[in-house]
Design an enzyme around this catalytic site. Structure first.
Site, PDB file in Angstrom:
ATOM      1  N   ASP A   1       0.833  -1.205   0.000  1.00  0.00           N
ATOM      2  CA  ASP A   1       0.000   0.000   0.000  1.00  0.00           C
ATOM      3  C   ASP A   1       0.869   1.257   0.000  1.00  0.00           C
ATOM      4  O   ASP A   1       1.984   1.252   0.531  1.00  0.00           O
ATOM      5  CB  ASP A   1      -0.897  -0.019   1.249  1.00  0.00           C
ATOM      6  CG  ASP A   1      -2.039   0.977   1.142  1.00  0.00           C
ATOM      7  OD1 ASP A   1      -2.319   1.470   0.029  1.00  0.00           O
ATOM      8  OD2 ASP A   1      -2.654   1.283   2.180  1.00  0.00           O
TER       9      ASP A   1
ATOM     10  N   HIS B   1       2.371   3.501  -9.082  1.00  0.00           N
ATOM     11  CA  HIS B   1       2.253   2.062  -9.361  1.00  0.00           C
ATOM     12  C   HIS B   1       3.476   1.547 -10.126  1.00  0.00           C
ATOM     13  O   HIS B   1       3.940   0.440  -9.891  1.00  0.00           O
ATOM     14  CB  HIS B   1       0.971   1.777 -10.136  1.00  0.00           C
ATOM     15  CG  HIS B   1      -0.276   2.091  -9.341  1.00  0.00           C
ATOM     16  ND1 HIS B   1      -0.435   1.709  -8.024  1.00  0.00           N
ATOM     17  CD2 HIS B   1      -1.426   2.759  -9.671  1.00  0.00           C
ATOM     18  CE1 HIS B   1      -1.614   2.119  -7.579  1.00  0.00           C
ATOM     19  NE2 HIS B   1      -2.234   2.764  -8.558  1.00  0.00           N
TER      20      HIS B   1
ATOM     21  N   LEU C   1      11.477 -20.559  -3.933  1.00  0.00           N
ATOM     22  CA  LEU C   1      10.474 -19.654  -3.349  1.00  0.00           C
ATOM     23  C   LEU C   1       9.161 -19.865  -4.086  1.00  0.00           C
ATOM     24  O   LEU C   1       9.131 -19.887  -5.314  1.00  0.00           O
ATOM     25  CB  LEU C   1      10.912 -18.195  -3.520  1.00  0.00           C
ATOM     26  CG  LEU C   1       9.846 -17.137  -3.166  1.00  0.00           C
ATOM     27  CD1 LEU C   1       9.616 -17.076  -1.651  1.00  0.00           C
ATOM     28  CD2 LEU C   1      10.256 -15.755  -3.687  1.00  0.00           C
TER      29      LEU C   1
HETATM   30  C1  FPP Z   1      -2.084   0.114  -3.177  1.00  0.00           C
HETATM   31  O1  FPP Z   1      -1.621   1.439  -3.280  1.00  0.00           O
HETATM   32  C2  FPP Z   1      -1.512  -0.692  -4.222  1.00  0.00           C
HETATM   33  C3  FPP Z   1      -2.221  -1.293  -5.209  1.00  0.00           C
HETATM   34  C4  FPP Z   1      -3.694  -1.164  -5.298  1.00  0.00           C
HETATM   35  C5  FPP Z   1      -1.611  -2.076  -6.278  1.00  0.00           C
HETATM   36  C6  FPP Z   1      -0.283  -2.718  -6.012  1.00  0.00           C
HETATM   37  C7  FPP Z   1       0.408  -2.861  -7.314  1.00  0.00           C
HETATM   38  C8  FPP Z   1       1.724  -2.781  -7.533  1.00  0.00           C
HETATM   39  C9  FPP Z   1       2.674  -2.671  -6.412  1.00  0.00           C
HETATM   40  C10 FPP Z   1       2.347  -2.786  -8.904  1.00  0.00           C
HETATM   41  C11 FPP Z   1       1.961  -3.886  -9.830  1.00  0.00           C
HETATM   42  C12 FPP Z   1       2.063  -5.260  -9.295  1.00  0.00           C
HETATM   43  C13 FPP Z   1       2.952  -6.230  -9.694  1.00  0.00           C
HETATM   44  C14 FPP Z   1       2.866  -7.575  -9.087  1.00  0.00           C
HETATM   45  C15 FPP Z   1       4.003  -5.991 -10.675  1.00  0.00           C
HETATM   46  P1  FPP Z   1      -2.667   2.624  -3.400  1.00  0.00           P
HETATM   47  O2  FPP Z   1      -2.735   3.015  -4.821  1.00  0.00           O
HETATM   48  O3  FPP Z   1      -3.980   2.243  -2.799  1.00  0.00           O
HETATM   49  O4  FPP Z   1      -1.935   3.703  -2.549  1.00  0.00           O
HETATM   50  P2  FPP Z   1      -2.604   4.876  -1.691  1.00  0.00           P
HETATM   51  O5  FPP Z   1      -3.259   4.234  -0.511  1.00  0.00           O
HETATM   52  O6  FPP Z   1      -1.424   5.691  -1.306  1.00  0.00           O
HETATM   53  O7  FPP Z   1      -3.564   5.616  -2.593  1.00  0.00           O
END
Ligand code: FPP
Length: 245
Positions: free
Chosen positions: A20, A37, A131
């Site tokens: 997150d 992202h 893993l």
């Molecule tokens: C939450 O941050 C994160 C996500 C909803 C997506 C996680 C995705 C990635 C880390 C990249 C792609 C994945 C892979 C496996 C390559 P948020 O956007 O909710 O953050 P915020 O709470 O700060 O708005």
């Protein structure tokens, strides 16, 4: 930084991560959420390399929740594109490093190019044993549990044990056996909630909430979370070692 866990201990561990903070990381830099992202995807690569080097047994990453479909279309397509590109770009590296990739979650709503990348990465790395990397995409723990309940055969309904039920949680890999229980759940980004992630598997997980935003996550953060984990006494409902001595 060295983990306080020895490798044989780490090899049995299942670490799950709620990644997150991508959006806030981007906002703090005056950039669009999608830039967060993209940086988050680079952090995924680092985390997988770190997990291999530390010698973890299983790592599950929450890449896209079933509720994330509610986000704007361009954010959804960026996330799914990054996920696809990760699989395409890292599958060979995973094979080389002994990382078996499995994707958990619904598949019927994923675009065809994403599905193809999932299938190719899973097939390529199927024989890897170092893993077990589980990527949760279009994933909802409550839906997984509901789905498992719907797959219980009527003749087993009264006598099913937990292990047999757990095997039903991931219908994409029916012969894989149940995923191990999560030992350590890490959530970055400072929030303290589970967000419908691995609710069954986390029954006795130790929880670690870190203020770091996911794009800044490094091996040192994983090591620190593991050190914190190693300092906890897990009792699984029994008495502490001191109390039962
Ligand atoms: C939450 O941050 C994160 C996500 C909803 C997506 C996680 C995705 C990635 C880390 C990249 C792609 C994945 C892979 C496996 C390559 P948020 O956007 O909710 O953050 P915020 O709470 O700060 O708005």
């Amino acid at each position: 930084m060295q983990s306080t866990l020895t490798v044989p201990e780490a090899g049995r561990l299942h670490v799950a991560i709620i990644m997150d903070g991508n959006g806030r990381w981007a906002a703090a830099r005056g950039r669009p959420r999608t830039a967060g992202h993209r940086a988050g995807a680079r952090a995924v690569r680092r985390a997988v390399e770190a997990a291999v080097e530390i010698g973890l047994g299983t790592m599950t990453l929450y890449a896209f929740s079933s509720d994330n479909w509610k986000r704007p279309a361009n954010e959804v397509s960026t996330l799914l594109g990054l996920f696809r590109d990760y699989l395409r770009g890292q599958a060979a590296r995973c094979l080389e490093r002994g990382v078996r990739v499995r994707v958990v979650g619904r598949r019927d709503r994923l675009p065809a190019d994403v599905l193809a990348a999932v299938g190719a990465a899973e097939v390529l790395t199927a024989g890897c044993r170092k893993l077990a990397l589980r990527l949760a995409v279009d994933y909802s723990a409550r839906d997984a549990i509901l789905g498992a309940a719907s797959r219980v055969r009527p003749e087993d309904a009264g006598s099913l044990d937990r292990e047999s039920f757990a095997r039903l949680l991931d219908p994409a890999h029916p012969d894989a056996g149940a995923a191990p229980d999560v030992d350590l759940l890490v959530r970055t980004g400072g929030e303290r909630r589970l967000s419908d992630f691995l609710l069954w598997e986390c029954a006795y997980a130790e929880l670690c909430f870190l203020p770091v935003m996911w794009p800044d996550f490094t091996r040192a953060h994983l090591e620190a979370a593991l050190s914190d984990f190693a300092s906890r006494e897990r009792r699984f409902g029994a008495l502490s070692r001191a109390a039962s001595a």
